[in-house]
Motif scaffolding. Structure first.
Motif, mmCIF file in Angstrom:
data_model
loop_
_atom_site.group_PDB
_atom_site.id
_atom_site.type_symbol
_atom_site.label_atom_id
_atom_site.label_comp_id
_atom_site.label_asym_id
_atom_site.label_seq_id
_atom_site.Cartn_x
_atom_site.Cartn_y
_atom_site.Cartn_z
ATOM 1 N N LEU C 377 0.683 -1.404 0.133
ATOM 2 C CA LEU C 377 0.127 -0.027 -0.315
ATOM 3 C C LEU C 377 1.101 1.600 -0.319
ATOM 4 O O LEU C 377 0.409 1.807 -0.636
ATOM 5 N N LEU C 426 -5.028 1.904 -7.921
ATOM 6 C CA LEU C 426 -5.481 1.680 -6.589
ATOM 7 C C LEU C 426 -6.800 0.494 -6.833
ATOM 8 O O LEU C 426 -7.282 -0.578 -6.117
ATOM 9 N N ASN C 427 -7.097 0.299 -8.427
ATOM 10 C CA ASN C 427 -6.989 -1.039 -9.229
ATOM 11 C C ASN C 427 -6.521 -2.490 -8.092
ATOM 12 O O ASN C 427 -7.419 -3.138 -8.088
ATOM 13 N N MET C 429 -4.843 -2.145 -5.480
ATOM 14 C CA MET C 429 -4.507 -2.168 -4.252
ATOM 15 C C MET C 429 -6.820 -3.241 -3.889
ATOM 16 O O MET C 429 -6.822 -3.894 -2.312
ATOM 17 N N LYS C 430 -7.202 -3.082 -4.371
ATOM 18 C CA LYS C 430 -7.917 -3.510 -4.545
ATOM 19 C C LYS C 430 -8.219 -4.880 -4.347
ATOM 20 O O LYS C 430 -8.765 -5.844 -3.959
ATOM 21 N N TYR C 433 -6.747 -5.501 -0.736
ATOM 22 C CA TYR C 433 -7.862 -5.480 0.505
ATOM 23 C C TYR C 433 -8.957 -5.940 0.177
ATOM 24 O O TYR C 433 -9.452 -6.424 1.490
ATOM 25 N N LEU C 434 -9.475 -5.812 -1.229
ATOM 26 C CA LEU C 434 -10.657 -6.353 -0.930
ATOM 27 C C LEU C 434 -10.777 -7.616 -1.213
ATOM 28 O O LEU C 434 -11.847 -8.766 -0.841
#
Lengths: 504, 504, 486
Positions: C377, C426-427, C429-430, C433-434
């Motif tokens: 991150l 960020l994509n 990081m999705k 994390y998601l």
């Protein structure tokens, strides 16, 4: 005592609200809560009586004035004061609130919030009558709405959702213009103090916002008028009223008819006439027309109802029409003897209607509680079953009808007497309207008390019970005042008249 | 050496966030306790700053701290608060505190309240965000303002994407991040241009905003750069037509994040737009103020209407935020005393109000698992606290006198009257619409009959939830009744802005 | 002084020799420890150089072949840092980690880079570039059994040879015109009016071809994604950081020192010069790099395109042609090296366990290994230009220089591009994390971290934060580096 004298108005104003907050901490015991609320509302009444006795009718200007910092940033302060006009209304409000609370002893659902809302409502109403600051006036004007909305919405009858929202939206929508007008005045003068604004506003000349001042004044005049007209209510802005009155709980209707409607009329007296004397004179015929329409259509509307409560509700439209008629006459011929008479009548009519309408709604509530119907056709011949109730009902109805010797006669006579030379045709038509007032009231009495007895109420589980002592106690002060004013109006007319002579 | 209030306030959350990350994953309650401790520390410090500023009648920038950061470019860690930012610091503290309370999470048979999944990361990201927010409000250095601004934006993505509403979170989070990032970097270009020109004009190259205020930018320069800078920030303030990200973002975010987002982050945009746009480029602000006013007025009315037709509980609140932030922008666009004061107070008032709204929405959703208004009903029985909280929030939202919303909105309208009166008239439509939709929502969600499926499935809220609701309500009522506890302070800030506007 | 000017290179050379000597004596299973040796050696070199071999005012040694100044020194330290970290990453690479040649080649390439950064003569410069490149060609194709790696090495070499030939042509033309190979002599020899500006700009373009290949700016970028994807991951990381920074070191020095007169020549209403050429290239590079990064599904390819985009941002600082601009490029390289090494380190770590570099391999990473996810991150937010990480400050100073030089359009373009960048970073990081792993059994499949990775990643993550928060010392050094050119 000095402290009390210096802070009498704020004491009267805030004691109910503070009492309501304290109530939050009380345990949930019905008896305690009811008596607490009653006592809390009796204190302001006692103070108001004390104030009335110390009030000097002949002294000019406002008495018991208080001024505290509130919203210094925009030039608004907690400026309170009463004159002959408002002290009458303060007295009426502080009188009716304990009675309404006493009338609500039969409420069993969520007593605490109910009583709290009532006390908050009292503060809101009193604030309007006491405010000498335009913004403060508006603050209390709006604040009163909220408790009423929830009283109707939460403790009302079947159609309460529709009625409460209509009440809210009508009144808020109506006061939008008032708000904008107040904003303009505030932006213009940098203060909201009524006295200063009145002086400056009447002296203003030239262009405003790029338009001639008279045009701007006319527009704002109408903005104010509509706000107050909705509240009074003047035909054709009255349609929220039958719904709200009918759906509200009994005590809510009492206050609604007894005090809230007076707020509108008071707005005319306190703001519209002093701020816009010219516009008021120019447009007085419109007001008179609408008042006449209210009187006539109110009477006809009332006559056409088969719902007892709706009947009484429409009678409010009818009676408040006289108030507006008096105001219109006074506006047209400001300063003349006739105008003063009409104005006296209008203000006394406000007080009287407060008494009789509250009483009528209470009586409707009493019978509704027992029969669970308001349909006039379901009643009939109840007099033998409930003679005391019948007597009280007839007495109150007669006051409403304007029987000489009772209060309604005095005020309506004064209005008509004052208006006749000024607004002859309108007054003449209105007097015809009076005829129908008699008709619908007699119809109400007939349908409820006389005629063939509806056997349904005579026996068994539906057997109608007599009015209870507590309920009689609610009615006693009202009836006493009705009679007293009818016989000896001078004690109150003196105060009103001196104020009227000075103001208009 | 005085206690460095501001830097402690700013850095406490970040430090706490890092500490939380170091805690073993299993110990959820330890993480939560640390979060709460940090939040309490911050709210206490923020409150003491606020109270000091208020009671000592301070003016101008206070609590100043300055540390060198990058002297070569004239960047320093320069903290200080004035009348505009002090309330916002307090607001952030309050929202942080209440946000932690309602995110605590408590296992209950039917309730999945709070944050259960990875609370460690949740609180860490939330707190880094909080640090950023505090930093923006406290920074007197343009560069640091950007620095903290970006810190406040990016955790939002993670918070929404990880803990958000499963149906829209990916889309909404990305949309939000891109909008905000784009807006802020465009403003950054403007800020860099200001840096060079100010350095050229004054001879010292510095990002210190106190110095830049005296930079004498040419009107031409200001006219070019004002709009990019103002709108770049105002995107985060939800200004129409760049508001599109905001309702989606609100809805997708978990409760505490929605609170932060609508309660504080949107203020960040408005505040930065004020501080950088209006205060540093006053001539540009005067030149373009009509554009801002137009956009703001559209936002106010349009937001209210759109909110009216939503059926999703949270979308209603989301669009109401657009409408209310429009009022802030409207106040800013007036560039006069009343308008700016109102905008300052509205930022605080709306922050508290909307935090409360989202908290309540979250509580309802956690228990009912739906936010569709037609499916809800009767929630006031099992959840009286949220119901009362929501009602008070509604009253604030419709600008009811006696609550903070009125105190804020009234001066805004006053200010608009002084500039473009027609806008005031148009914008006032929103008051009625707002009253209609919030009252409808209150009634449909909290009153009426509770659908069968919720009976016995919807439990009461926790004690922490009640504490959060109580805190927020207290502030709204407090300011509504006693505007003097906030308005004079905001005014000192406004005086300075007016000086810049007049002196430039 | 003469010796001090090449002290880092000498120490690295010594280190390479030691590695070479020790290699045959250690058993194969222990040869992994050569990585520790290399990293430790780099650390010692770093410390010794910083303590004993700091430059003062610029001086020239070895017959004006080498310039001993802060610019060169700063970059040298960066390269050595990068080499040390890369050595750590190499250690646990299955196919490369236990072969001593890899470390030696790494160090040889580092020596070349160091000389690139301090070269003050065209001949020296060319030699240094080749010294850097040749070991990297080999490293890229190091995994002989892997077709993609061989392809990567071969492709890299073909491109490299081709472009350096073009550059050599340009350099020889330059010599022909100026009659000197000394960088610092060129400026005096090439005055406006005395030489045809058009041909000089043409020569400059030829040189840009060669250097553009090293820093992978569009349109000389085609090798990058394939080579990154095929090479051993640590080598790809080294290519995208140290090697790229070396290219920038040369560009900064060459253009500022040799062609100051040709930065912007008045042509009609416009000023056209190499700044114009570079501005256009920067614009194209940022845009193409970012747009091509959008559809990627493989993290190594994503990083390849993102590193192209970053070259574009950094070019803004050169385009600005000012002391601040130069300082900003130097600072940008610092932040970029630290950040991107961390990113590649994570790719290496995850790829080693999961066996794939696709996005899907990163599903549920935050549950499998929260710490690793956090470092990722940090690295990605820094790449995206978010505070409080190095990437933010780096971008801001570069943009500030651009605005100062009135290249507002370029800065605005850079900003729009960085918004695109935010999207794809960020994509990723999705996924981390998601999204959940298949079966949602993340807790049972943690990502094993060996000690070198932990060390390297912690150093890098802390570095990213330090560069982003306590910026004054770093910026001071960057400014000093820039000051040695002006």
């Amino acid at each position: 005592m000095d402290f009390l004298n210096a802070h009498l108005l704020s004491a009267i104003l805030f004691i109910p609200a503070i009492a309501a907050l304290i109530m939050l901490l009380l345990p949930d015991r019905p008896g305690l809560l009811r008596w607490y609320a009653l006592i809390a509302s009796l204190i302001p009444f006692a103070l108001a009586v004390y104030m009335w006795s110390n009030f000097q009718p002949s002294a000019p200007g406002f008495q018991f004035q208080e001024q505290h910092d509130w919203y210094a940033a925009i030039g608004s302060s907690l400026h309170l004061g009463v004159d002959g006009l408002s002290i009458t209304m303060v007295l009426l409000t502080t009188l009716l609130t304990p009675l309404a609370i006493l009338a609500s002893f039969s409420v069993t659902d969520r007593i605490k919030p109910y009583m709290m809302l009532f006390l908050f409502l009292e503060t809101g109403m009193l604030g309007v009558f006491m405010a000498l600051d335009l913004l403060l006036f508006f603050v209390f004007w709006e604040v009163g709405l909220v408790p009423m909305y929830f009283l109707i919405n939460q403790w009302g009858s079947a159609n309460r959702n529709y009625a409460s929202l209509k009440f809210m939206i009508y009144t808020m929508g109506g006061s939008l213009g008032l708000l904008l007008g107040i904003q303009l005045l505030g932006a213009l003068f940098g203060t909201f103090d009524l006295a200063i604004i009145t002086a400056k506003w009447n002296a203003i000349q030239g262009l405003l916002l790029g338009y001639p001042i008279s045009t701007v004044k006319a527009v704002i005049f109408w903005a104010f008028v509509i706000a107050f007209a909705v509240k009074v209510p003047i035909w054709p802005f009255h349609t929220w009223l039958p719904d709200a009155h009918t759906e509200a709980p009994t005590a809510g209707s009492m206050i609604l008819a007894g005090v809230l409607l007076k707020l509108g009329a008071y707005g005319f007296l306190r703001l519209v006439l002093p701020l816009y004397p010219d516009q008021a004179r120019d447009f007085a015929w419109v007001l008179a027309l609408l008042a006449t329409a209210a009187i006539v259509f109110g009477a006809f509307g009332s006559l056409g109802q088969s719902d007892f409560k709706r009947l009484v509700a429409y009678s409010s439209v009818n009676h408040m029409g006289f108030v507006v008629l008096g105001i219109a006459a006074a506006a047209l011929a400001a300063g003349t003897q006739d105008a003063h008479i009409a104005m006296n009548g209008a203000i006394l009519q406000m007080f009287n209607h407060g008494l009789s309408a509250a009483g009528m709604f209470f009586l409707v509530g009493v019978i509704y509680e027992r029969t669970h119907t308001r349909d006039l056709n379901q009643y009939g011949g109840l007099f033998p079953l409930v003679p005391i109730y019948g007597g009280i009902l007839i007495f109150t109805s007669m006051a409403s009808l304007g029987l000489p010797g009772l209060n309604g006669f005095i005020s309506e006579f004064l209005v008509v007497r004052g208006s006749y030379p000024i607004l002859t045709p309108y007054t003449a038509i209105s007097m015809l309207g009076l005829l129908f007032t008699g008709a619908y009231i007699l119809k109400g009495i007939l349908k409820v008390l006389h005629g063939p007895l509806n056997e349904h109420w005579a026996h068994g589980e539906h057997k109608l019970t007599e009015i209870k002592p507590r309920e009689v106690i609610v009615m006693v002060p009202l009836m006493a005042l009705i009679l007293f004013i009818g016989i000896w109006p001078a004690w109150i007319l003196d105060v009103i008249n001196k104020a009227v002579t000075r103001l208009f | 050496m005085t206690f460095p209030f501001l830097s402690v306030i700013v850095f406490t959350p970040a430090v706490a966030g890092m500490v939380i990350l170091l805690i073993p994953a299993g110990k959820k309650n330890v993480a939560r306790s640390i979060a709460l401790a940090a939040a309490v520390l911050d709210i206490v410090l923020a409150l003491s700053v606020y109270v000091t500023y208020l009671t000592q009648h301070l003016v101008g920038y206070q609590f100043i701290e300055q540390y060198n950061w990058l002297p070569a470019l004239g960047i320093s860690l320069h903290f200080g608060v004035d009348g505009m930012s002090t309330p916002l610091i307090l607001l952030t503290g309050v929202v942080m505190f209440t946000g932690v309370l309602i995110s605590w999470g408590e296992d209950h048979a039917h309730v999945q309240a709070g944050i259960q999944d990875r609370p460690r990361e949740f609180f860490a990201f939330l707190f880094i965000l909080a640090s950023g927010v505090f930093g923006v409000f406290a920074s007197l250095d343009l560069f640091m303002l950007f620095f903290f601004y970006e810190i406040a934006v990016f955790p939002m993505y993670l918070l929404i994407v990880i803990w958000g509403w499963i149906q829209t979170r990916e889309y909404a989070a990305m949309k939000l991040t891109l909008y905000l990032f784009l807006g802020s970097v465009i403003a950054l270009v403007g800020a860099l241009a200001m840096y060079w020109v100010a350095g050229h004009n004054t001879g010292t190259y510095t990002f210190d905003m106190l110095q830049m205020e005296k930079a004498n930018f040419s009107p031409q320069f200001q006219n070019i750069w004002f709009l990019p800078v103002f709108f770049g920030f105002a995107v985060l303030g939800g200004i129409w037509p760049f508001h599109n990200w905001s309702p989606d973002g609100h809805v997708a975010a978990p409760t505490a994040v929605s609170m932060f987002h609508a309660g504080v982050l949107m203020k960040l945009g408005a505040f930065a737009a004020l501080r950088v746009g209006i205060m540093l480029l006053p001539e540009g602000a005067k030149y373009w103020s009509w554009v801002i006013m137009l956009c703001a007025a559209v936002a106010v009315v349009y937001g209210a209407f759109i909110a009216f037709v939503q059926t999703d509980f949270k979308y209603v609140i989301g669009f109401s935020s657009v409408s209310h932030m429009g009022l802030v922008m409207l106040g800013l666009s007036t560039l006069n005393k009343a308008g700016l004061t109102g905008a300052g107070v509205q930022m605080f008032s709306h922050g508290i109000m909307t935090a409360l709204f989202f908290a309540v929405v979250g509580m309802v959703y956690d228990r009912a698992h739906t936010r569709q208004i037609p499916e809800l009903g009767g929630m006031s029985k099992p959840m009286p606290w949220p119901a009362i909280g929501f009602i008070i929030g509604s009253l604030v939202s419709m600008g009811m006198p006696g609550f903070s919303g009125f105190i804020a909105e009234f001066p805004i309208f006053l200010g608009v009257w002084q500039t473009h009166w027609l806008v005031a008239v148009i914008a006032s439509i929103s008051i009625i619409v707002t009253a209609a939709y919030v009252m409808l929502v209150v009634r449909r969600v909290f009153f009426g009959n509770m659908p069968e499926k919720f009976v016995d499935h919807v439990g009461p809220v926790t004690r922490l939830d009640k504490l959060a609701i109580g805190t927020l309500c207290l502030l709204m009522v407090g300011i509504g009744l006693f505007p003097a506890i906030m308005v004079p302070m905001v005014q000192t800030g406004v005086e300075h802005i007016l000086h810049l506007l007049g002196g430039a | 002084m003469t010796f001090l000017s090449v002290l880092p290179e000498s120490l690295i050379l010594l280190l390479a020799v030691i590695v070479l000597v020790v290699d045959p004596f250690w058993k194969e299973e222990n040869r992994r420890n050569l990585g520790w040796l290399t990293a430790a050696g780099c650390l010692v070199t770093f410390i010794v150089s910083v303590v004993f071999a700091r430059p003062g005012d610029p001086i020239f040694t070895f017959g004006n072949m080498v310039s001993f100044d802060w610019l060169g020194f700063f970059f040298k330290m960066l390269f050595i840092f990068g080499a040390g970290i890369t050595a750590l990453f190499l250690m646990d690479h299955e196919k490369v980690g236990r072969r001593g040649e890899a470390y030696v080649l790494l160090l040889a390439s580092t020596i070349g880079m160091c000389l690139m950064a301090s070269a003050a003569d065209l001949v020296m410069l060319y030699l240094a570039i080749e010294t850097t490149s040749i070991p990297l060609y080999i490293l890229a194709g190091f995994m002989l059994a892997d077709d993609r790696s061989t392809e990567a090495g071969f492709k890299y070499m073909l491109y490299g040879a081709m472009t350096s030939a073009v550059m050599l042509y340009g350099l020889s033309l330059l010599f022909g015109m100026a009659d000197t190979t000394n960088l610092y002599g060129l400026a005096a020899a090439l005055k406006t009016g005395q030489v045809p500006a058009g041909s000089i700009l043409g020569i400059i373009f030829l040189i840009i071809v060669g250097l553009g290949f090293k820093v992978s700016i569009v349109p000389f970028h085609f090798w990058a994604p394939d080579v990154y994807e095929g090479s051993p991951t640590p080598v790809a990381g080294f290519l995208s950081t140290a090697s790229k920074a070396a290219g920038f070191a040369v560009i900064v020095r060459l253009f500022v020192i040799a062609f100051p007169d040709f930065a912007a020549l008045p042509v009609g209403a416009f000023n056209i010069g190499w700044t114009t050429i570079l501005a256009i290239l920067a614009a194209v590079t940022m845009t193409v790099g970012n747009l091509l990064a959008l559809p990627q599904k493989n993290l190594k390819r994503l990083l390849a395109y993102s590193s192209i985009a970053h070259a574009g941002y950094a070019m803004i600082g050169i385009v600005a042609f000012s002391q601040l601009g130069t300082a900003s490029v130097v600072f940008y390289m610092l932040a970029y090296i630290v950040t991107n090494l961390a990113a590649f380190g994570i790719v290496m770590t995850v790829g080693r366990v999961v066996g794939s570099d696709e996005y899907d391999a990163y599903r549920g990473l935050s549950r499998r290994s929260p710490g690793l996810a956090l470092v990722m991150l940090v690295a990605f937010l820094s790449l995206a230009g978010m505070p409080p990480f190095g990437g933010f400050i780096a971008k801001v100073v570069v943009f500030a220089a651009g605005v100062q030089a009135s290249f507002v359009w370029l800065v605005v373009l850079g900003i729009l591009n960085s918004v695109v960048g935010v999207y794809y970073y960020l994509n990723v990081m999705k996924y981390v994390y998601l999204y959940r792993m298949e079966g949602e059994q993340e807790a049972n499949c943690p990502i094993a971290l060996t000690r070198p990775y932990v060390l390297a990643l912690v150093v890098l993550a802390v570095g990213v934060v330090l560069v982003g928060t306590i910026i004054a010392p770093w910026f001071g050094l960057s400014s000093a580096a820039a000051a040695s050119l002006f």
